[in-house]
Design a protein around this motif. Structure first.
Motif, mmCIF file in Angstrom:
data_model
loop_
_atom_site.group_PDB
_atom_site.id
_atom_site.type_symbol
_atom_site.label_atom_id
_atom_site.label_comp_id
_atom_site.label_asym_id
_atom_site.label_seq_id
_atom_site.Cartn_x
_atom_site.Cartn_y
_atom_site.Cartn_z
ATOM 1 N N VAL A 53 0.838 -1.204 0.000
ATOM 2 C CA VAL A 53 0.000 0.000 0.000
ATOM 3 C C VAL A 53 0.874 1.256 0.000
ATOM 4 O O VAL A 53 0.583 2.228 -0.712
ATOM 5 N N VAL A 54 1.954 1.235 0.745
ATOM 6 C CA VAL A 54 2.862 2.387 0.778
ATOM 7 C C VAL A 54 3.436 2.634 -0.620
ATOM 8 O O VAL A 54 3.545 3.787 -1.056
ATOM 9 N N LEU A 55 3.770 1.565 -1.337
ATOM 10 C CA LEU A 55 4.280 1.705 -2.704
ATOM 11 C C LEU A 55 3.219 2.307 -3.621
ATOM 12 O O LEU A 55 3.516 3.206 -4.418
ATOM 13 N N GLN A 56 1.982 1.848 -3.514
ATOM 14 C CA GLN A 56 0.891 2.406 -4.323
ATOM 15 C C GLN A 56 0.729 3.900 -4.057
ATOM 16 O O GLN A 56 0.586 4.697 -4.987
ATOM 17 N N LEU A 57 0.741 4.265 -2.786
ATOM 18 C CA LEU A 57 0.605 5.678 -2.427
ATOM 19 C C LEU A 57 1.795 6.489 -2.934
ATOM 20 O O LEU A 57 1.628 7.614 -3.423
ATOM 21 N N GLY A 58 2.986 5.924 -2.850
ATOM 22 C CA GLY A 58 4.178 6.621 -3.335
ATOM 23 C C GLY A 58 4.138 6.860 -4.829
ATOM 24 O O GLY A 58 4.485 7.954 -5.302
ATOM 25 N N VAL A 59 3.710 5.864 -5.580
ATOM 26 C CA VAL A 59 3.592 6.019 -7.037
ATOM 27 C C VAL A 59 2.544 7.075 -7.367
ATOM 28 O O VAL A 59 2.746 7.912 -8.252
ATOM 29 N N ALA A 60 1.430 7.067 -6.638
ATOM 30 C CA ALA A 60 0.376 8.055 -6.886
ATOM 31 C C ALA A 60 0.867 9.473 -6.582
ATOM 32 O O ALA A 60 0.599 10.405 -7.351
ATOM 33 N N VAL A 61 1.595 9.647 -5.488
ATOM 34 C CA VAL A 61 2.122 10.970 -5.144
ATOM 35 C C VAL A 61 3.130 11.424 -6.201
ATOM 36 O O VAL A 61 3.099 12.574 -6.661
ATOM 37 N N ALA A 62 4.025 10.517 -6.597
ATOM 38 C CA ALA A 62 5.017 10.863 -7.625
ATOM 39 C C ALA A 62 4.326 11.226 -8.941
ATOM 40 O O ALA A 62 4.705 12.205 -9.594
ATOM 41 N N ALA A 63 3.315 10.446 -9.316
ATOM 42 C CA ALA A 63 2.574 10.741 -10.545
ATOM 43 C C ALA A 63 1.915 12.109 -10.451
ATOM 44 O O ALA A 63 1.978 12.906 -11.392
ATOM 45 N N THR A 85 -3.708 10.074 -11.481
ATOM 46 C CA THR A 85 -3.316 9.889 -10.080
ATOM 47 C C THR A 85 -4.201 8.838 -9.422
ATOM 48 O O THR A 85 -3.707 7.968 -8.696
ATOM 49 N N ALA A 86 -5.491 8.884 -9.693
ATOM 50 C CA ALA A 86 -6.404 7.876 -9.137
ATOM 51 C C ALA A 86 -6.069 6.483 -9.674
ATOM 52 O O ALA A 86 -6.097 5.499 -8.925
ATOM 53 N N LEU A 87 -5.730 6.397 -10.946
ATOM 54 C CA LEU A 87 -5.355 5.103 -11.523
ATOM 55 C C LEU A 87 -4.053 4.572 -10.931
ATOM 56 O O LEU A 87 -3.865 3.362 -10.803
ATOM 57 N N ALA A 88 -3.145 5.479 -10.569
ATOM 58 C CA ALA A 88 -1.887 5.060 -9.935
ATOM 59 C C ALA A 88 -2.156 4.379 -8.592
ATOM 60 O O ALA A 88 -1.358 3.552 -8.156
ATOM 61 N N LEU A 89 -3.272 4.714 -7.956
ATOM 62 C CA LEU A 89 -3.635 4.042 -6.708
ATOM 63 C C LEU A 89 -4.074 2.595 -6.957
ATOM 64 O O LEU A 89 -3.949 1.750 -6.080
ATOM 65 N N TRP A 90 -4.577 2.312 -8.120
ATOM 66 C CA TRP A 90 -5.089 0.981 -8.449
ATOM 67 C C TRP A 90 -4.035 0.046 -9.024
ATOM 68 O O TRP A 90 -4.071 -1.154 -8.772
ATOM 69 N N LEU A 91 -3.172 0.591 -9.857
ATOM 70 C CA LEU A 91 -2.279 -0.254 -10.647
ATOM 71 C C LEU A 91 -0.896 -0.349 -10.018
ATOM 72 O O LEU A 91 -0.318 0.666 -9.643
ATOM 73 N N ARG A 92 -0.393 -1.567 -9.951
ATOM 74 C CA ARG A 92 0.971 -1.756 -9.464
ATOM 75 C C ARG A 92 1.910 -0.982 -10.391
ATOM 76 O O ARG A 92 1.582 -0.739 -11.551
ATOM 77 N N PRO A 93 3.086 -0.608 -9.901
ATOM 78 C CA PRO A 93 3.974 0.257 -10.686
ATOM 79 C C PRO A 93 4.257 -0.229 -12.106
ATOM 80 O O PRO A 93 4.268 0.589 -13.037
ATOM 81 N N VAL A 94 4.471 -1.520 -12.300
ATOM 82 C CA VAL A 94 4.748 -2.024 -13.655
ATOM 83 C C VAL A 94 3.532 -1.824 -14.560
ATOM 84 O O VAL A 94 3.662 -1.412 -15.715
ATOM 85 N N LEU A 95 2.346 -2.078 -14.031
ATOM 86 C CA LEU A 95 1.125 -1.891 -14.824
ATOM 87 C C LEU A 95 0.862 -0.408 -15.076
ATOM 88 O O LEU A 95 0.368 -0.035 -16.137
ATOM 89 N N PHE A 96 1.188 0.451 -14.107
ATOM 90 C CA PHE A 96 1.006 1.886 -14.314
ATOM 91 C C PHE A 96 1.958 2.380 -15.400
ATOM 92 O O PHE A 96 1.572 3.204 -16.237
ATOM 93 N N ALA A 97 3.181 1.869 -15.411
ATOM 94 C CA ALA A 97 4.129 2.237 -16.471
ATOM 95 C C ALA A 97 3.614 1.769 -17.832
ATOM 96 O O ALA A 97 3.720 2.489 -18.835
ATOM 97 N N LYS A 98 3.025 0.574 -17.857
ATOM 98 C CA LYS A 98 2.429 0.064 -19.098
ATOM 99 C C LYS A 98 1.292 0.979 -19.545
ATOM 100 O O LYS A 98 1.170 1.305 -20.731
ATOM 101 N N LEU A 99 0.465 1.417 -18.599
ATOM 102 C CA LEU A 99 -0.630 2.336 -18.908
ATOM 103 C C LEU A 99 -0.083 3.624 -19.507
ATOM 104 O O LEU A 99 -0.611 4.118 -20.509
#
Length: 157
Positions: A53-63, A85-99
Motif C-alpha cells: 500500500v505504501v508503494l501504491q501511495l508513493g507512485v500516486a504521489v510521484a505521478a 493519479t487515481a489510476l496510480a492508486l489501483w495499478l501496481r507500478p509495472v502496470l502503471f508504467a504500461k498504462l
C-alpha cells in the motif's frame, strides 16, 4: 470481488472517456470515486500495508507531482492529472508504467487525428485534445490484459 471492482473501474473509465470527448471535462466526482475505491481494491487483492500500500501511495504521489507540473505548464488538463493519479492508486507500478506507455501511443494518434480534423474544418480556435480518451483506452487495455483471462473463465462457468 477483484473482478467486480475491475469491472467498476472499467465502467468509470468509459464514463471518463465519454464525458471528456463530449465536454472536454472529467468530473471530480468520478476521479474521487475511483480514488476512494482503491483501498477496497487493495483489500480485495490482499495487499499488505507495508510495502504494498505504501508503494501504491508513493507512485500516486510521484505521478501527481510530475503531472501537476505538466498541468502548470499547460501541457495537461486538471481532470487528466486527477484521473491518472487515481489510476496510480489501483495499478501496481509495472502496470502503471504500461498504462503510461499505451496512453502516450494512443494520445499521439489521437492528437494527430484531431489536428488533421481541426485543419480540415479550417477551425481557428484552440485545439483541445480529449486526452481522457487515451487514458481510458490505456486503462482498459491494462485491465483487459490483467483480468481478461479470469473474466473469460468466470463467463465460461
Amino acid at each position: 470481488m477483484v473482478y467486480g471492482l475491475a469491472g467498476v473501474l472499467a465502467i468509470a473509465l468509459l464514463v471518463a472517456a465519454f464525458t471528456d470527448l463530449r465536454r472536454r471535462q472529467i468530473d471530480n466526482w468520478l476521479n474521487a470515486g475511483i480514488a476512494a475505491l482503491a483501498p477496497v481494491y487493495w483489500w480485495a487483492c490482499g495487499l499488505h500495508l507495508w510495502p504494498d500500500v505504501v508503494l501504491q501511495l508513493g507512485v500516486a504521489v510521484a505521478a501527481f507531482v510530475v503531472l501537476a507540473g505538466l498541468f502548470a505548464l499547460r501541457m495537461m488538463g486538471g481532470g487528466d492529472v486527477k484521473l491518472l493519479t487515481a489510476l496510480a492508486l489501483w495499478l501496481r507500478p509495472v502496470l502503471f508504467a504500461k498504462l503510461l506507455l499505451i496512453m502516450a501511443l494512443v494520445g499521439g494518434v489521437l492528437t494527430v487525428a484531431m489536428g488533421v480534423w481541426h485543419v480540415m474544418r479550417r477551425r481557428k480556435d484552440h485545439l483541445k485534445i480529449p486526452y481522457g480518451v487515451a487514458i481510458a483506452t490505456a486503462g482498459l487495455c491494462v485491465l483487459g490484459t490483467t483480468y481478461g483471462a479470469g473474466l473469460q473463465a468466470l463467463a465460461a462457468g
